[in-house]
Write an enzyme that holds these catalytic residues in place. Structure first.
Site, PDB file in Angstrom:
ATOM      1  N   CYS A  43       0.784  -1.359   0.076  1.00  0.00           N
ATOM      2  CA  CYS A  43      -0.004  -0.029  -0.132  1.00  0.00           C
ATOM      3  C   CYS A  43       0.986   1.249   0.037  1.00  0.00           C
ATOM      4  O   CYS A  43       0.526   2.125  -1.073  1.00  0.00           O
ATOM      5  CB  CYS A  43      -1.024   0.016   1.000  1.00  0.00           C
ATOM      6  SG  CYS A  43      -0.309   0.405   2.730  1.00  0.00           S
ATOM      7  N   HIS A  93      -2.856   1.337   6.765  1.00  0.00           N
ATOM      8  CA  HIS A  93      -3.181   1.307   5.329  1.00  0.00           C
ATOM      9  C   HIS A  93      -3.305   2.690   4.956  1.00  0.00           C
ATOM     10  O   HIS A  93      -3.612   3.480   5.442  1.00  0.00           O
ATOM     11  CB  HIS A  93      -4.394   0.332   5.070  1.00  0.00           C
ATOM     12  CG  HIS A  93      -4.705   0.228   3.644  1.00  0.00           C
ATOM     13  ND1 HIS A  93      -3.671  -0.772   2.803  1.00  0.00           N
ATOM     14  CD2 HIS A  93      -5.623   0.503   2.872  1.00  0.00           C
ATOM     15  CE1 HIS A  93      -4.290  -0.778   1.723  1.00  0.00           C
ATOM     16  NE2 HIS A  93      -5.309  -0.120   1.486  1.00  0.00           N
ATOM     17  N   HIS A 105      -5.653   1.929  -4.428  1.00  0.00           N
ATOM     18  CA  HIS A 105      -4.724   1.196  -3.581  1.00  0.00           C
ATOM     19  C   HIS A 105      -4.307  -0.395  -3.706  1.00  0.00           C
ATOM     20  O   HIS A 105      -4.818  -0.849  -4.798  1.00  0.00           O
ATOM     21  CB  HIS A 105      -5.274   1.184  -2.125  1.00  0.00           C
ATOM     22  CG  HIS A 105      -6.549   0.296  -1.821  1.00  0.00           C
ATOM     23  ND1 HIS A 105      -6.753  -0.430  -0.701  1.00  0.00           N
ATOM     24  CD2 HIS A 105      -7.524  -0.146  -2.779  1.00  0.00           C
ATOM     25  CE1 HIS A 105      -7.743  -1.353  -0.921  1.00  0.00           C
ATOM     26  NE2 HIS A 105      -8.404  -1.018  -1.943  1.00  0.00           N
TER      27      HIS A 105
END
Length: 129
Positions: A43, A93, A105
């Site tokens: 990520c 994240h 993402h």
């Protein structure tokens, strides 16, 4: 004419839009823990790569990226801002806001870079400075 009480409309800097386009161009690239491109990403590796290609330097991890950005209230978020997902007392994240409650993402092992609806209200937005 804009009413005096209206909140100013926020616009992400041009590099945010460039980073967004770079992330979108990586659609389908596989997730790989610790990878920051150009073929595989985790990520924060995707956000690092996308912003680097747009001419903006970010630190490596989601937590470091969060600390490196200026917080943006959700009502002022703009395409190209970073979307952070808290995990306990840290950030677990990150992705790039694409507008319309969606983000680009690299979600997790076994998945690939994709556009997805933000699945929770427990997020924070930040603008790279």
């Amino acid at each position: 004419m804009v009413p005096a009480h209206a909140a100013p409309i926020e616009v992400a800097p041009a590099y945010g839009n460039k980073a967004l386009a770079v992330a979108a161009s990586k659609e389908g690239a596989p997730y790989a823990r610790g990878a920051s491109g150009p073929e595989r990403f985790d990520c924060s590796g995707l956000t690092l790569y996308a912003f680097r290609q747009a001419g903006k330097k970010l630190p490596r991890t989601a937590e470091q990226q969060y600390e490196h950005t200026r917080p943006v209230p959700s009502v002022q978020r703009a395409a190209g801002d970073l979307v952070f997902f808290p995990k306990g007392s840290t950030v677990g994240h990150v992705g790039i806001y694409a507008g319309n409650d969606k983000l680009w993402h690299a979600p997790r092992p076994g998945a690939s870079v994709r556009l997805e609806r933000i699945w929770t209200g427990n997020v924070r937005y930040g603008r790279a400075t």
